[in-house]
Design an enzyme around this catalytic site. Structure first.
Site, PDB file in Angstrom:
ATOM      1  N   ARG A  24       0.706  -1.220   0.027  1.00  0.00           N
ATOM      2  CA  ARG A  24      -0.198   0.030   0.004  1.00  0.00           C
ATOM      3  C   ARG A  24       0.910   1.285   0.104  1.00  0.00           C
ATOM      4  O   ARG A  24       0.501   2.323   0.660  1.00  0.00           O
ATOM      5  CB  ARG A  24      -1.005   0.107   1.171  1.00  0.00           C
ATOM      6  CG  ARG A  24      -2.023  -0.927   0.844  1.00  0.00           C
ATOM      7  CD  ARG A  24      -3.069  -0.258   0.235  1.00  0.00           C
ATOM      8  NE  ARG A  24      -4.293  -1.163   0.027  1.00  0.00           N
ATOM      9  CZ  ARG A  24      -5.444  -1.238   0.925  1.00  0.00           C
ATOM     10  NH1 ARG A  24      -5.569  -0.380   1.661  1.00  0.00           N
ATOM     11  NH2 ARG A  24      -6.198  -2.330   0.850  1.00  0.00           N
ATOM     12  N   ARG A  28      -3.293   6.746   1.164  1.00  0.00           N
ATOM     13  CA  ARG A  28      -3.597   8.142   2.104  1.00  0.00           C
ATOM     14  C   ARG A  28      -2.613   8.736   2.840  1.00  0.00           C
ATOM     15  O   ARG A  28      -2.754   9.755   3.136  1.00  0.00           O
ATOM     16  CB  ARG A  28      -4.839   7.779   2.404  1.00  0.00           C
ATOM     17  CG  ARG A  28      -6.188   7.569   1.328  1.00  0.00           C
ATOM     18  CD  ARG A  28      -7.550   6.941   2.300  1.00  0.00           C
ATOM     19  NE  ARG A  28      -7.086   5.727   2.588  1.00  0.00           N
ATOM     20  CZ  ARG A  28      -7.775   4.835   3.089  1.00  0.00           C
ATOM     21  NH1 ARG A  28      -9.191   5.389   3.427  1.00  0.00           N
ATOM     22  NH2 ARG A  28      -7.592   3.439   3.660  1.00  0.00           N
ATOM     23  N   ARG A  37      -6.576  11.840  -5.742  1.00  0.00           N
ATOM     24  CA  ARG A  37      -7.643  11.245  -5.342  1.00  0.00           C
ATOM     25  C   ARG A  37      -8.763  12.049  -5.269  1.00  0.00           C
ATOM     26  O   ARG A  37      -9.870  11.792  -5.675  1.00  0.00           O
ATOM     27  CB  ARG A  37      -7.491  10.533  -4.044  1.00  0.00           C
ATOM     28  CG  ARG A  37      -8.548   9.789  -3.199  1.00  0.00           C
ATOM     29  CD  ARG A  37      -8.807   8.613  -3.754  1.00  0.00           C
ATOM     30  NE  ARG A  37      -9.711   7.824  -2.878  1.00  0.00           N
ATOM     31  CZ  ARG A  37     -11.183   7.990  -2.966  1.00  0.00           C
ATOM     32  NH1 ARG A  37     -11.525   8.830  -3.637  1.00  0.00           N
ATOM     33  NH2 ARG A  37     -11.756   7.408  -2.116  1.00  0.00           N
ATOM     34  N   ASP A  74      -6.772  -2.492  -7.704  1.00  0.00           N
ATOM     35  CA  ASP A  74      -7.524  -3.060  -6.320  1.00  0.00           C
ATOM     36  C   ASP A  74      -7.907  -4.511  -6.822  1.00  0.00           C
ATOM     37  O   ASP A  74      -8.094  -4.842  -8.023  1.00  0.00           O
ATOM     38  CB  ASP A  74      -8.756  -2.335  -5.723  1.00  0.00           C
ATOM     39  CG  ASP A  74      -8.979  -2.665  -4.398  1.00  0.00           C
ATOM     40  OD1 ASP A  74      -8.532  -2.291  -3.414  1.00  0.00           O
ATOM     41  OD2 ASP A  74      -9.678  -3.625  -4.251  1.00  0.00           O
ATOM     42  N   TYR A 149     -15.182 -11.036   0.069  1.00  0.00           N
ATOM     43  CA  TYR A 149     -15.864  -9.726  -0.242  1.00  0.00           C
ATOM     44  C   TYR A 149     -17.069  -9.968  -1.126  1.00  0.00           C
ATOM     45  O   TYR A 149     -18.144  -9.360  -0.810  1.00  0.00           O
ATOM     46  CB  TYR A 149     -14.732  -8.855  -1.048  1.00  0.00           C
ATOM     47  CG  TYR A 149     -13.828  -8.314   0.226  1.00  0.00           C
ATOM     48  CD1 TYR A 149     -13.834  -7.237   0.972  1.00  0.00           C
ATOM     49  CD2 TYR A 149     -12.540  -8.919   0.081  1.00  0.00           C
ATOM     50  CE1 TYR A 149     -13.062  -7.030   1.713  1.00  0.00           C
ATOM     51  CE2 TYR A 149     -11.384  -8.422   1.082  1.00  0.00           C
ATOM     52  CZ  TYR A 149     -11.930  -7.452   1.856  1.00  0.00           C
ATOM     53  OH  TYR A 149     -10.892  -7.391   2.722  1.00  0.00           O
TER      54      TYR A 149
HETATM   55  C1  LIG Z   1      -8.218  -6.885   0.911  1.00  0.00           C
HETATM   56  C2  LIG Z   1      -7.601  -5.928  -0.405  1.00  0.00           C
HETATM   57  C3  LIG Z   1      -8.161  -4.910  -0.988  1.00  0.00           C
HETATM   58  N1  LIG Z   1      -7.297  -4.647  -1.704  1.00  0.00           N
HETATM   59  C4  LIG Z   1      -5.987  -5.036  -1.749  1.00  0.00           C
HETATM   60  C5  LIG Z   1      -6.240  -6.084  -0.934  1.00  0.00           C
HETATM   61  C6  LIG Z   1      -5.283  -6.942  -0.472  1.00  0.00           C
HETATM   62  C7  LIG Z   1      -4.088  -6.454   0.536  1.00  0.00           C
HETATM   63  C8  LIG Z   1      -4.647  -5.931   1.851  1.00  0.00           C
HETATM   64  O1  LIG Z   1      -5.020  -6.925   2.543  1.00  0.00           O
HETATM   65  O2  LIG Z   1      -4.395  -4.738   1.998  1.00  0.00           O
HETATM   66  C9  LIG Z   1      -4.992  -4.767  -2.526  1.00  0.00           C
HETATM   67  C10 LIG Z   1      -4.600  -3.368  -2.988  1.00  0.00           C
HETATM   68  N2  LIG Z   1      -5.552  -2.327  -2.812  1.00  0.00           N
HETATM   69  C11 LIG Z   1      -4.721  -1.290  -3.206  1.00  0.00           C
HETATM   70  C12 LIG Z   1      -3.301  -1.594  -3.902  1.00  0.00           C
HETATM   71  C13 LIG Z   1      -2.503  -0.763  -4.738  1.00  0.00           C
HETATM   72  C14 LIG Z   1      -1.135  -0.872  -4.516  1.00  0.00           C
HETATM   73  C15 LIG Z   1      -0.236  -0.618  -3.355  1.00  0.00           C
HETATM   74  O3  LIG Z   1      -0.120  -1.798  -2.656  1.00  0.00           O
HETATM   75  O4  LIG Z   1       0.251   0.619  -3.194  1.00  0.00           O
HETATM   76  C16 LIG Z   1      -3.302  -3.225  -3.479  1.00  0.00           C
HETATM   77  C17 LIG Z   1      -2.234  -4.159  -3.840  1.00  0.00           C
HETATM   78  C18 LIG Z   1      -5.045   0.034  -3.348  1.00  0.00           C
HETATM   79  C19 LIG Z   1      -6.335   0.619  -2.406  1.00  0.00           C
HETATM   80  N3  LIG Z   1      -7.265  -0.054  -2.052  1.00  0.00           N
HETATM   81  C20 LIG Z   1      -8.126   0.828  -1.317  1.00  0.00           C
HETATM   82  C21 LIG Z   1      -7.274   1.867  -1.001  1.00  0.00           C
HETATM   83  C22 LIG Z   1      -7.938   3.020  -0.203  1.00  0.00           C
HETATM   84  C23 LIG Z   1      -9.029   3.759  -1.053  1.00  0.00           C
HETATM   85  C24 LIG Z   1      -9.180   5.319  -1.057  1.00  0.00           C
HETATM   86  O5  LIG Z   1      -7.948   6.094  -1.407  1.00  0.00           O
HETATM   87  O6  LIG Z   1      -9.813   6.011  -0.250  1.00  0.00           O
HETATM   88  C25 LIG Z   1      -6.364   2.055  -1.790  1.00  0.00           C
HETATM   89  C26 LIG Z   1      -5.104   2.829  -1.662  1.00  0.00           C
HETATM   90  C27 LIG Z   1      -9.397   0.335  -0.777  1.00  0.00           C
HETATM   91  C28 LIG Z   1      -9.667  -1.110  -0.223  1.00  0.00           C
HETATM   92  N4  LIG Z   1      -9.599  -2.116  -1.119  1.00  0.00           N
HETATM   93  C29 LIG Z   1      -9.721  -3.246  -0.497  1.00  0.00           C
HETATM   94  C30 LIG Z   1     -10.162  -2.802   1.000  1.00  0.00           C
HETATM   95  C31 LIG Z   1     -10.594  -3.792   2.140  1.00  0.00           C
HETATM   96  C32 LIG Z   1     -10.205  -1.359   0.989  1.00  0.00           C
HETATM   97  C33 LIG Z   1     -10.659  -0.315   2.024  1.00  0.00           C
HETATM   98  C34 LIG Z   1      -9.644  -0.283   3.148  1.00  0.00           C
HETATM   99  C35 LIG Z   1      -8.956   1.019   2.967  1.00  0.00           C
HETATM  100  O7  LIG Z   1      -9.444   1.897   2.718  1.00  0.00           O
HETATM  101  O8  LIG Z   1      -7.781   1.172   2.920  1.00  0.00           O
HETATM  102  C36 LIG Z   1      -9.701  -4.497  -0.609  1.00  0.00           C
END
Ligand SMILES: Cc1c2[nH]c(c1CCC(=O)O)Cc1[nH]c(c(CCC(=O)O)c1C)Cc1[nH]c(c(CCC(=O)O)c1C)Cc1[nH]c(c(C)c1CCC(=O)O)C2
Length: 342
Positions: A24, A28, A37, A74, A149
């Site tokens: 990640r 943010r 964003r 994602d 999910y």
């Molecule tokens: C379970 C999972 C998801 N997404 C992901 C996983 C597996 C890894 C982990 O367990 O964290 C994988 C993921 N999600 C994101 C990336 C991008 C690349 C990176 O790692 O920088 C990657 C590799 C961006 C993201 N994916 C998400 C964000 C935040 C969204 C925002 O900017 O508002 C980002 C940068 C949203 C997201 N996406 C997901 C959730 C549960 C959430 C909400 C939680 C949160 O808000 O942090 C599903």
């Protein structure tokens, strides 16, 4: 042609200090991410707009010079491309219409990769724009984690809805995992063809299953993805990240065929050392040590380097960086790793 330290570690070589990137790393906690964003609109708009997605992928590389960039997208774009609705709500996370047994055969297999075309375009542009020495990681979610999910329609603490579904409707569930595995393998192959140097399979919810379910729902579908990718692109390294697998990490590399193991912070370093004797590992600093900073951070980094620095290691967190993390703490972590001496 690999002068990419990250790929050298994945090929089994030991480098000290080790290569470093952060799960990640685009997100943010970075003010420049929050700016883009806002401009992009929704989170999905950001994922599907190559201009924006390329920009946010590059942001942490410019700031910290990580050894690898990870495609900005994602794991849930795959079920989205299969026709399931998806939105991300501020403070809640992903929301989908919960999937029932009857919905599985209606998943829209045709046209999936046309709908995912913006992701492939992002990868293509990234490989052109990244510095030569920076590796590019593509990724997908593991079928089990993606299914959790899809079935619950949202994040849950223990994945009870998906566990219940799997045990009550084993055939339908196996069918769902098979479909996700086939689609995810093709998704990874296309990312590789677009320029990804390595791929990671995120199984964030691997830690909530009993032993038999772990074998059937985590390992078996990931093994199928690895088999399909290797058949077509045999040399590309694959990182498996079955978060929370604990004692079940021991068999994961062999069962699935992944090149490297991503470790979460709950795995004892002595056990990590044993796994490293069989191949490269990645991890495993507690993101809360990074958030806390100071001594907690330094001691965490030093312990990992002292125990695991003598073998093939990719330094990383044990899970994603949290949005509240001060940028200075990330700078301090990178400095601590890069300036380490043995
Ligand atoms: C379970 C999972 C998801 N997404 C992901 C996983 C597996 C890894 C982990 O367990 O964290 C994988 C993921 N999600 C994101 C990336 C991008 C690349 C990176 O790692 O920088 C990657 C590799 C961006 C993201 N994916 C998400 C964000 C935040 C969204 C925002 O900017 O508002 C980002 C940068 C949203 C997201 N996406 C997901 C959730 C549960 C959430 C909400 C939680 C949160 O808000 O942090 C599903």
């Amino acid at each position: 042609m690999t002068e990419r330290k990250f790929l050298e570690a994945l090929s089994g070589q030991t480098a000290f200090p080790p290569p470093i990137w952060m799960m990640r790393q685009a997100g943010r906690y970075l003010p420049e991410y929050r700016d883009i964003r806002k401009k992009a609109g929704s989170f999905l708009d950001l994922c599907y707009n190559p201009d924006f997605a390329v920009e946010v992928t590059l942001q942490p590389i410019r700031r910290f010079g990580f050894d690898a960039a990870i495609l900005f997208s994602d794991i849930l774009v795959v079920p989205h491309a299969l026709g399931r609705d998806l939105r991300f709500e501020e403070g809640v996370g992903p929301l989908m219409t919960p999937l029932g047994k009857e919905d599985i055969s209606a998943l829209e297999i045709t046209g999936v990769h046309e709908r995912l075309a913006p992701v492939y375009e992002t990868v293509r542009r990234l490989r052109r724009e990244l510095p030569r020495e920076t590796a590019l990681i593509g990724f997908c979610g593991a079928p089990w984690t993606v299914a959790t999910y899809m079935i619950a329609g949202r994040g849950t603490p223990d994945q009870a809805p998906a566990r219940l579904f799997g045990h009550s409707s084993p055939e339908a569930f196996a069918h769902l995992l098979d479909r996700l595995a086939a689609c995810s393998a093709e998704y990874l192959i296309r990312q590789i063809d677009a320029g990804a140097d390595a791929v990671q399979i995120f199984d964030s919810w691997a830690g909530v299953l009993d032993e038999a379910s772990f074998h059937a729902w985590c390992e078996r579908p990931v093994a199928e993805i690895v088999r399909r990718v290797r058949e077509r692109r045999p040399t590309v390294p694959i990182i498996g990240f079955p978060k929370g697998a604990g004692m079940l990490y021991a068999g994961y590399r062999q069962t699935t065929g992944v090149t490297a193991l991503g470790l979460d912070w709950t795995l004892p370093l002595a056990e990590a050392r044993r796994l490293q004797a069989e191949g490269p590992i990645q991890g495993n600093l507690d993101p809360m040590r990074l958030l806390a900073g100071g001594r907690a951070l330094e001691e965490g980094v030093d312990a990992i380097l002292a125990t695991l620095g003598g073998g093939p290691l990719i330094f990383n967190l044990g899970h994603g960086v949290t949005p509240e993390t001060p940028v200075e703490h990330v700078e301090a972590m990178v400095r601590r790793v890069r300036e380490a001496v043995r």
